[in-house]
Design a protein around this motif. Structure first.
Motif, PDB file in Angstrom:
ATOM      1  N   ASN A  23      -2.911  16.832   5.019  1.00  0.00           N
ATOM      2  CA  ASN A  23      -1.656  16.455   4.385  1.00  0.00           C
ATOM      3  C   ASN A  23      -1.874  16.023   2.933  1.00  0.00           C
ATOM      4  O   ASN A  23      -1.036  16.261   2.069  1.00  0.00           O
ATOM      5  N   ASP A  35       0.831  -1.205   0.000  1.00  0.00           N
ATOM      6  CA  ASP A  35       0.000   0.000   0.000  1.00  0.00           C
ATOM      7  C   ASP A  35       0.866   1.256   0.000  1.00  0.00           C
ATOM      8  O   ASP A  35       0.534   2.251  -0.647  1.00  0.00           O
ATOM      9  N   ALA A  36       1.979   1.194   0.740  1.00  0.00           N
ATOM     10  CA  ALA A  36       2.876   2.347   0.788  1.00  0.00           C
ATOM     11  C   ALA A  36       3.548   2.567  -0.576  1.00  0.00           C
ATOM     12  O   ALA A  36       3.719   3.704  -1.012  1.00  0.00           O
ATOM     13  N   TYR A  55       1.025   4.152  -2.800  1.00  0.00           N
ATOM     14  CA  TYR A  55       0.835   5.552  -2.396  1.00  0.00           C
ATOM     15  C   TYR A  55       1.948   6.437  -2.964  1.00  0.00           C
ATOM     16  O   TYR A  55       1.699   7.490  -3.535  1.00  0.00           O
ATOM     17  N   VAL A  81       5.901  10.429   7.050  1.00  0.00           N
ATOM     18  CA  VAL A  81       4.661  10.571   6.292  1.00  0.00           C
ATOM     19  C   VAL A  81       3.485   9.895   7.005  1.00  0.00           C
ATOM     20  O   VAL A  81       3.482   8.681   7.194  1.00  0.00           O
ATOM     21  N   ASN A  82       2.531  10.723   7.428  1.00  0.00           N
ATOM     22  CA  ASN A  82       1.275  10.264   8.038  1.00  0.00           C
ATOM     23  C   ASN A  82       1.425   9.489   9.348  1.00  0.00           C
ATOM     24  O   ASN A  82       0.427   9.082   9.943  1.00  0.00           O
ATOM     25  N   PRO A  84      -5.014   7.611   3.847  1.00  0.00           N
ATOM     26  CA  PRO A  84      -3.604   7.888   3.540  1.00  0.00           C
ATOM     27  C   PRO A  84      -2.683   6.915   4.288  1.00  0.00           C
ATOM     28  O   PRO A  84      -2.953   6.560   5.433  1.00  0.00           O
ATOM     29  N   VAL A  85      -1.632   6.480   3.616  1.00  0.00           N
ATOM     30  CA  VAL A  85      -0.787   5.402   4.132  1.00  0.00           C
ATOM     31  C   VAL A  85       0.373   5.976   4.954  1.00  0.00           C
ATOM     32  O   VAL A  85       0.958   6.997   4.597  1.00  0.00           O
ATOM     33  N   GLU A  86       0.727   5.311   6.046  1.00  0.00           N
ATOM     34  CA  GLU A  86       1.872   5.720   6.859  1.00  0.00           C
ATOM     35  C   GLU A  86       3.156   5.143   6.266  1.00  0.00           C
ATOM     36  O   GLU A  86       3.177   3.982   5.867  1.00  0.00           O
ATOM     37  N   ILE A  87       4.194   5.950   6.199  1.00  0.00           N
ATOM     38  CA  ILE A  87       5.484   5.453   5.714  1.00  0.00           C
ATOM     39  C   ILE A  87       6.541   5.756   6.772  1.00  0.00           C
ATOM     40  O   ILE A  87       7.134   6.834   6.774  1.00  0.00           O
ATOM     41  N   PRO A  88       6.782   4.815   7.687  1.00  0.00           N
ATOM     42  CA  PRO A  88       7.705   5.069   8.793  1.00  0.00           C
ATOM     43  C   PRO A  88       9.112   5.408   8.294  1.00  0.00           C
ATOM     44  O   PRO A  88       9.587   4.808   7.325  1.00  0.00           O
ATOM     45  N   GLY A 119      13.700   4.203   4.825  1.00  0.00           N
ATOM     46  CA  GLY A 119      12.919   4.678   5.964  1.00  0.00           C
ATOM     47  C   GLY A 119      12.917   3.666   7.097  1.00  0.00           C
ATOM     48  O   GLY A 119      12.964   4.030   8.270  1.00  0.00           O
ATOM     49  N   PHE A 120      12.883   2.399   6.724  1.00  0.00           N
ATOM     50  CA  PHE A 120      12.830   1.327   7.718  1.00  0.00           C
ATOM     51  C   PHE A 120      14.074   1.327   8.613  1.00  0.00           C
ATOM     52  O   PHE A 120      13.990   1.150   9.824  1.00  0.00           O
TER      53      PHE A 120
END
Lengths: 273, 250
Positions: free
Chosen positions: B154, A222-223, A226, B142-143, B87-91, A244-245
């Protein structure tokens, strides 16, 4: 700037000796390439910074003694190589470590918290590309009361790569009010990549705060969707997600000035995964 | 700008879109309404290129090009923006870094010069103001840990940054309190020009108090069964969908 460039730059003092002693305040970090047998002593109350790099075929044993009230920051990069580091910490001492195993390699840490109020923060990343084997082992011993430890280990394996994490937190019978945390987060890319994680606790005291957690997951599709919807290519989206991980571990680099060079090595490795 | 003809799409062997026709021209605002499960979000996802859905029939052209042939990222680079319902979270990926890459890739695709760091930062500050977003938010992942309202603000911030030709906003109003709704809707209205177009997908008429549509369409069982002007939304709010969908019930 790569990591080896950083180690050779003016911001470090190179050392090739087998003994390092730190007696004073925080000076420029000391850089050691392929340390072999090395002993490091940080005197009571002293502050020190150490940068180590390990190349292919190099096998090292590093013994570290951190005196009462002393602090030591360590950054390590493995591009191949194996190392065992034994760290003994005195009362109210502090150790912060950031370590990256990029490809084949093994990093092992044995930390003994021997004096009250000693603290250690260990952050490790391992990246195993196709047919590579990367591992991190951490043993933290809480031998006395009132110490704190936190380990965060992030692993990524791609292709037919294999990653492994072994973690052990030992809390001795009298080590009351211990605060120990251990996290292992892993990402496998593709069906043939493998990651094994073995987080363990061995607790003999009753008044403690201990936690451990481990996850192995895959890319968040999903990311990726997006990010592509905002115009990033699929490759860029995947890479950004992996960056990011592992980013948080490297962002909190124990030796701040080395952070950028370490991140550059990490990103170069990620590009080849 | 967007021309959809007889669009059919399925997920697995379940057909969800059953022949949608829609024309959107520059400068227009369209609202798509309809009961739950009518295919509104699927329509948005299919236009954006979500590979979960298979287009089985029909054509979509966007700015004269065959949209259905383009990968997701090229649709975005051509100027199609989807505001996600969730909206998707991107850690670990900061908003600023994400937008820097997105803006750079889109400019490169269009053969424009890359922005300098200073230009990019100025643009971020300006666009944050459009949706009253604290610029500090852009240094957060992000989110991640954003409230429902922050996530939707956002989305509109990203829309402002990317300046799309066509924005499809999928239930951007869901889960918003009245203040956040006003900010989000005002943001969308500020971004409206004679050259771009907006499709808002919504359950509720209240969003259309702020974003005034030129056309309102009712989607039911995968087809647009009725279209009208903004008064249709008010009528739907008062009377529900029953008077429209009775004929289509099985």
């Amino acid at each position: 700037m790569g990591f080896s460039d950083y180690m050779l730059s003016d911001s470090c003092r190179q050392s090739a000796g087998s003994e390092l002693r730190f007696d004073g305040g925080q000076a420029a970090p000391v850089a050691v390439c392929n340390p072999g047998r090395l002993s490091v002593a940080v005197a009571d109350g002293a502050q020190a910074r150490l940068v180590l790099s390990h190349g292919a075929g190099c096998c090292s044993t590093v013994d570290v003694a951190v005196g009462d009230g002393a602090s030591l920051s360590i950054v390590e990069l493995f591009v191949g190589g194996r190392s065992t580091m034994r760290i003994a910490q005195g009362a109210a001492s502090r150790v912060a470590l950031t370590s990256v195993v990029a490809g084949d390699g093994s990093a092992e840490y044995r930390t003994a918290l021997d004096g009250a109020q000693a603290e250690c923060d260990l952050g490790c990343v391992f990246l195993a590309g196709d047919d590579e084997h990367a591992q991190v082992k951490i043993r933290v011993e809480h031998n006395v009361a009132d110490c704190r430890s936190a380990s965060t280990v992030k692993g990524v394996a791609a292709g037919r790569g294999e990653g492994r994490f072994e973690g052990m937190v030992y809390v001795a019978p009298d080590a009351q009010r211990t605060d120990a945390r251990q996290t292992s987060r892993n990402l496998t890319l593709g069906d043939e990549a493998r990651i094994t994680t073995l987080p363990q606790l061995e607790i003999y005291a009753d008044d403690v705060k201990c936690s451990h957690g481990a996850t192995v997951g895959q890319m968040d599709s999903d990311a990726v969707l997006y990010m592509r919807q905002r115009g990033l290519s699929e490759d860029a989206a995947r890479r950004l997600q992996i960056e990011g991980f592992v980013a948080d571990v490297v962002m909190r680099c124990a030796v701040e000035e080395a952070g950028e060079a370490l991140l550059a090595e990490l990103n170069a490795k990620l590009e080849r995964l | 700008m967007l021309s959809v003809k007889n669009l059919h799409a399925s997920v697995g062997d379940k057909e969800i879109l059953r022949g949608i026709d829609l024309e959107v021209r520059a400068g227009e605002v369209h609202a798509i309404m309809g009961p739950n499960g009518s295919g509104k979000s699927t329509f948005a996802s299919v236009l954006a290129g979500n590979e979960k859905f298979t287009v089985t029939e029909g054509e979509v052209s966007f700015l004269g090009r065959n949209l259905l042939e383009m990968p997701i990222e090229d649709r975005a680079r051509e100027g199609l923006f989807l505001g996600f319902q969730y909206p998707v979270e991107i850690p670990g990926v900061t908003m600023a870094n994400f937008m820097k890459m997105a803006v750079a890739e889109q400019r490169k695709y269009r053969g424009e010069e890359p922005l300098t760091a200073a230009e990019f930062l100025r643009m971020m500050r300006e666009k944050c103001a459009v949706v009253e977003l604290d610029p500090k938010m852009t240094s957060r992942a992000v989110n991640e840990g954003f409230s429902g309202g922050e996530k939707k603000k956002n989305e509109i911030f990203q829309m402002a940054m990317l300046a799309p030709k066509l924005s499809i906003l999928d239930e951007t109003d869901s889960g918003l309190d009245i203040d956040a709704l006003r900010i989000v809707a005002t943001g969308v209205t500020k971004l409206k020009t004679a050259d771009n177009a907006t499709v808002v997908i919504t359950h509720y008429q209240r969003l259309l108090d702020y974003i005034v549509p030129d056309y309102v369409h009712v989607l039911y069982k995968g087809r647009i069964i009725h279209s009208g002007d903004k008064s249709l939304a008010l009528k739907l709010e008062r009377e529900g969908y029953d008077w429209l969908i009775n004929d289509y019930k099985e």
